[in-house]
Design a protein around this motif. Structure first.
Motif, PDB file in Angstrom:
ATOM      1  N   ARG A  88       0.832  -1.211   0.000  1.00  0.00           N
ATOM      2  CA  ARG A  88       0.000   0.000   0.000  1.00  0.00           C
ATOM      3  C   ARG A  88       0.864   1.258   0.000  1.00  0.00           C
ATOM      4  NH1 ARG A  88      -3.764  -2.684   4.491  1.00  0.00           N
ATOM      5  NH2 ARG A  88      -5.425  -3.533   3.157  1.00  0.00           N
ATOM      6  N   GLU A  99      -5.789  -1.101  -4.223  1.00  0.00           N
ATOM      7  CA  GLU A  99      -5.993  -1.998  -3.085  1.00  0.00           C
ATOM      8  C   GLU A  99      -5.946  -3.460  -3.517  1.00  0.00           C
ATOM      9  OE1 GLU A  99      -6.596  -3.362   0.794  1.00  0.00           O
ATOM     10  OE2 GLU A  99      -5.867  -1.451  -0.008  1.00  0.00           O
ATOM     11  N   ARG A 102      -3.110  -6.130  -2.048  1.00  0.00           N
ATOM     12  CA  ARG A 102      -3.469  -7.394  -1.386  1.00  0.00           C
ATOM     13  C   ARG A 102      -2.847  -8.590  -2.110  1.00  0.00           C
ATOM     14  NH1 ARG A 102      -7.163  -7.330   2.577  1.00  0.00           N
ATOM     15  NH2 ARG A 102      -8.269  -5.366   2.973  1.00  0.00           N
TER      16      ARG A 102
END
Length: 247
Positions: A80, A222, A226
């Motif tokens: 991130r 995002e 992940r």
């Protein structure tokens, strides 16, 4: 002497930002990512600037992920951070010019692809080595897809082979290639052109050009963070990274 990993000094309306983490060849450790993000945020708020020059103090521009750190930290959060850093380069109000005097590997290509103009020495090499560690070029895929031809993106991402500056130029990763003797003049020429522009024009031109890229960071960031974390924490990747560190 400052022990910071990222330094800034200003030169006639250009913020010169230098990566200075020789111990890990400017790998994208959490500390380097955080410091670079802070410096870019300060530059973004400086309305006197017409541009930012990003460069390295050492022969390697960026070695990619910090593999030692990857074994001990939450790599979703780390990913991130890299997404946010790339987005900050793309969304900075003024153009970011990256000077490449040395090798770029893996995640470092995300910094290059997020930049607006890239001047590259003709002996610089690149490689997207993630697949060889059981990873994928996930978080950096967002700016790479915006810059590269689809065939180059496939070849480089799937094979992990090393390629040179001319190939990088041919497929859209860099803007210009010059020899070592010509680097200073080439970079100075670009910066002088930015100084000659009106800041208002620079800001709006960049905003128009990068609108889709910034939106892609917001839409896909995002998911890619992940996925990156999942791959880094996998048994296969952990084994291969440990083996790479032993070599």
């Amino acid at each position: 002497m400052s022990d910071a990993l990222v330094h800034r000094h200003d030169d006639d309306r250009i913020a010169v930002v230098t990566l200075d983490s020789p111990a890990n060849r400017n790998a994208l450790s959490r500390r380097l990512v955080a410091e670079l993000g802070e410096v870019l945020a300060e530059a973004g708020a400086d309305e006197s600037l017409h541009g930012v020059l990003l460069r390295s103090a050492h022969p390697v521009f960026c070695a990619g992920a910090d593999l030692k750190e990857a074994a001990t930290v939450d790599m979703v959060e780390a990913a991130r951070g890299i997404i946010a850093l790339q987005r900050s380069i793309a969304s900075l109000p003024v153009p970011v010019v990256t000077r490449l005097d040395g090798a770029v590997r893996a995640g470092g290509l995300g910094l290059v692809a997020s930049s607006d103009i890239v001047i590259c020495r003709d002996d610089v090499s690149f490689a997207l080595t993630e697949v060889r560690l059981g990873l994928a070029a996930a978080v950096i895929s967002i700016p790479l897809r915006a810059r590269l031809t689809s065939r180059a993106a496939s070849a480089w991402s799937l094979t992990g082979h090393q390629f040179g500056a001319r190939e990088a130029l041919d497929h859209g990763l860099v803007t210009g290639v010059v020899d070592e003797a010509g680097m200073d003049a080439a970079v100075t020429g670009v910066l002088d052109d930015l100084r000659a522009g009106a800041r208002q024009g620079l800001v709006e031109a960049k905003r128009i050009l990068n609108r889709d890229l910034v939106a892609a960071f917001d839409t896909d960031g995002e998911e890619m963070a992940r996925l990156s974390g999942l791959l880094f924490h996998s048994h296969v990747a952990q084994e291969r990274m440990a083996a790479a560190l032993r070599r």
